[in-house]
Write a protein that holds these residues in place. Structure first.
Motif, PDB file in Angstrom:
ATOM      1  N   HIS A   1       0.813  -1.216   0.000  1.00 50.65           N
ATOM      2  CA  HIS A   1       0.000   0.000   0.000  1.00 50.65           C
ATOM      3  C   HIS A   1       0.849   1.268   0.000  1.00 50.65           C
ATOM      4  O   HIS A   1       0.333   2.359  -0.266  1.00 50.65           O
ATOM      5  N   LEU A   2       2.145   1.142   0.295  1.00 50.27           N
ATOM      6  CA  LEU A   2       3.014   2.319   0.322  1.00 50.27           C
ATOM      7  C   LEU A   2       3.504   2.662  -1.081  1.00 50.27           C
ATOM      8  O   LEU A   2       3.756   1.778  -1.899  1.00 50.27           O
ATOM      9  N   ARG A   3       3.647   3.953  -1.325  1.00 53.09           N
ATOM     10  CA  ARG A   3       4.135   4.417  -2.618  1.00 53.09           C
ATOM     11  C   ARG A   3       5.629   4.697  -2.556  1.00 53.09           C
ATOM     12  O   ARG A   3       6.203   4.846  -1.480  1.00 53.09           O
ATOM     13  N   GLN A   4       6.243   4.759  -3.729  1.00 55.02           N
ATOM     14  CA  GLN A   4       7.659   5.064  -3.806  1.00 55.02           C
ATOM     15  C   GLN A   4       7.927   6.397  -3.116  1.00 55.02           C
ATOM     16  O   GLN A   4       7.254   7.393  -3.373  1.00 55.02           O
ATOM     17  N   GLY A   5       8.890   6.401  -2.225  1.00 54.04           N
ATOM     18  CA  GLY A   5       9.198   7.614  -1.474  1.00 54.04           C
ATOM     19  C   GLY A   5       8.640   7.591  -0.068  1.00 54.04           C
ATOM     20  O   GLY A   5       9.116   8.325   0.805  1.00 54.04           O
ATOM     21  N   ASP A   6       7.613   6.759   0.174  1.00 57.44           N
ATOM     22  CA  ASP A   6       7.100   6.600   1.533  1.00 57.44           C
ATOM     23  C   ASP A   6       8.134   5.865   2.383  1.00 57.44           C
ATOM     24  O   ASP A   6       8.916   5.058   1.876  1.00 57.44           O
ATOM     25  N   VAL A   7       8.126   6.138   3.669  1.00 59.53           N
ATOM     26  CA  VAL A   7       9.071   5.495   4.582  1.00 59.53           C
ATOM     27  C   VAL A   7       8.356   4.392   5.360  1.00 59.53           C
ATOM     28  O   VAL A   7       7.467   4.679   6.165  1.00 59.53           O
ATOM     29  N   PRO A   8       8.714   3.130   5.133  1.00 58.39           N
ATOM     30  CA  PRO A   8       8.097   2.039   5.906  1.00 58.39           C
ATOM     31  C   PRO A   8       8.518   2.141   7.374  1.00 58.39           C
ATOM     32  O   PRO A   8       9.709   2.205   7.678  1.00 58.39           O
ATOM     33  N   LEU A   9       7.563   2.157   8.255  1.00 59.91           N
ATOM     34  CA  LEU A   9       7.870   2.305   9.676  1.00 59.91           C
ATOM     35  C   LEU A   9       8.208   0.974  10.339  1.00 59.91           C
ATOM     36  O   LEU A   9       8.803   0.949  11.415  1.00 59.91           O
ATOM     37  N   GLN A  10       7.825  -0.127   9.681  1.00 58.85           N
ATOM     38  CA  GLN A  10       8.066  -1.444  10.271  1.00 58.85           C
ATOM     39  C   GLN A  10       8.687  -2.403   9.260  1.00 58.85           C
ATOM     40  O   GLN A  10       8.298  -3.559   9.159  1.00 58.85           O
ATOM     41  N   GLY A  11       9.671  -1.926   8.550  1.00 57.43           N
ATOM     42  CA  GLY A  11      10.393  -2.783   7.625  1.00 57.43           C
ATOM     43  C   GLY A  11       9.716  -2.931   6.280  1.00 57.43           C
ATOM     44  O   GLY A  11       8.618  -2.436   6.040  1.00 57.43           O
ATOM     45  N   GLY A  12      10.405  -3.631   5.378  1.00 56.77           N
ATOM     46  CA  GLY A  12       9.905  -3.794   4.021  1.00 56.77           C
ATOM     47  C   GLY A  12      10.294  -2.613   3.154  1.00 56.77           C
ATOM     48  O   GLY A  12      11.055  -1.734   3.562  1.00 56.77           O
ATOM     49  N   LYS A  13       9.758  -2.591   1.936  1.00 56.63           N
ATOM     50  CA  LYS A  13       9.998  -1.467   1.032  1.00 56.63           C
ATOM     51  C   LYS A  13       8.701  -1.145   0.299  1.00 56.63           C
ATOM     52  O   LYS A  13       7.871  -2.035   0.061  1.00 56.63           O
ATOM     53  N   PRO A  14       8.488   0.118  -0.047  1.00 58.38           N
ATOM     54  CA  PRO A  14       7.219   0.531  -0.662  1.00 58.38           C
ATOM     55  C   PRO A  14       6.860  -0.296  -1.894  1.00 58.38           C
ATOM     56  O   PRO A  14       7.698  -0.557  -2.753  1.00 58.38           O
ATOM     57  N   GLY A  15       5.615  -0.720  -1.943  1.00 60.49           N
ATOM     58  CA  GLY A  15       5.116  -1.469  -3.087  1.00 60.49           C
ATOM     59  C   GLY A  15       5.456  -2.944  -3.090  1.00 60.49           C
ATOM     60  O   GLY A  15       5.052  -3.673  -3.995  1.00 60.49           O
TER      61      GLY A  15
END
Length: 231
Positions: free
Chosen positions: A98-112
């Protein structure tokens, strides 16, 4: 091919089920790498590290590089937190699609990104409920399937198995963090929730191993029949 069960010593809801699992027969010390301790039981590898559970990215590839074993499944043991604070046993896939490129994952992983979900989540959920009922955890505990919402990154079919943190889990975790070693120690009596998770893991892995052995035997029989000209 092996299954990795991953626990962190910093989380009582993670190390509790791991210790209950290690108390079952068949476990032996495995290799250590990058400060991570492992234990071996047939084609299952239990890994213990002392970082946050969502911080250890690409454990599947790192294990393959360290051991030359191919990982076909990852199971993370972790705590569950919810606004309701209701005790719960939950299962969920991982990723933050659900996160877009440039968003900062707060609990690991990477956007998209999202890891392939474990194909065994449905039977695990049913099994957790069955064992929880037999151990008297229901209706106190809720058995739920969650949406994906965090890391760590991996490309192997993965699921998280989580316990809503309780006081009893906090108490059992303190001793575990202090007594971490490179061999399975005899753990203290575990909370019911930890035992339920450990039993569910044991049953599911035994069933998986049994199916794998049956398929292997069937393949060998087929090859033999081919050699003899029966097929």
């Amino acid at each position: 091919m092996v299954t990795l069960v991953v626990a962190t010593t910093t989380d009582p809801a993670s190390i509790g089920p791991a210790s209950a699992l290690l108390a079952m027969p068949g476990w032996q010390p495995g290799l250590s790498f990058e400060g991570i301790t492992s234990f071996v039981n047939e084609d299952v590898r239990l890994l213990q590290h002392d970082k946050g559970i969502v911080e250890e990215d690409h454990l599947d590839k790192r294990w393959e590089q360290a051991s030359s074993e191919v990982v076909h499944e990852l199971i993370f043991l972790s705590k569950h937190t919810a606004v309701s604070n209701r005790p719960a046993l939950t299962i969920h896939p991982i990723g933050v699609p659900h996160l877009r490129q440039g968003d900062v994952p707060l609990q690991g992983g990477k956007p998209g990104w999202a890891a392939p979900p474990s194909p065994r989540m449905a039977p695990w959920l049913k099994l957790l409920k069955t064992i929880a009922e037999s151990r008297g955890l229901i209706p106190e505990f809720e058995i739920t399937l969650e949406a994906t919402h965090h890391g760590p990154e991996t490309n192997t079919p993965t699921m998280f198995v989580e316990i809503e943190l309780k006081v009893e889990d906090e108490e059992e975790g303190e001793g575990e963090r202090e007594s971490k070693s490179n061999r399975p120690a005899k753990p203290k009596p575990k909370s019911k929730s930890s035992v339920v998770v450990a039993v569910a893991i044991e049953v599911q892995l035994q069933q998986h191993q049994s199916k794998s052995k049956s398929k292997s035997i069937a393949r060998r029989k087929r090859k033999r029949r081919l050699r003899l000209g029966f097929i």
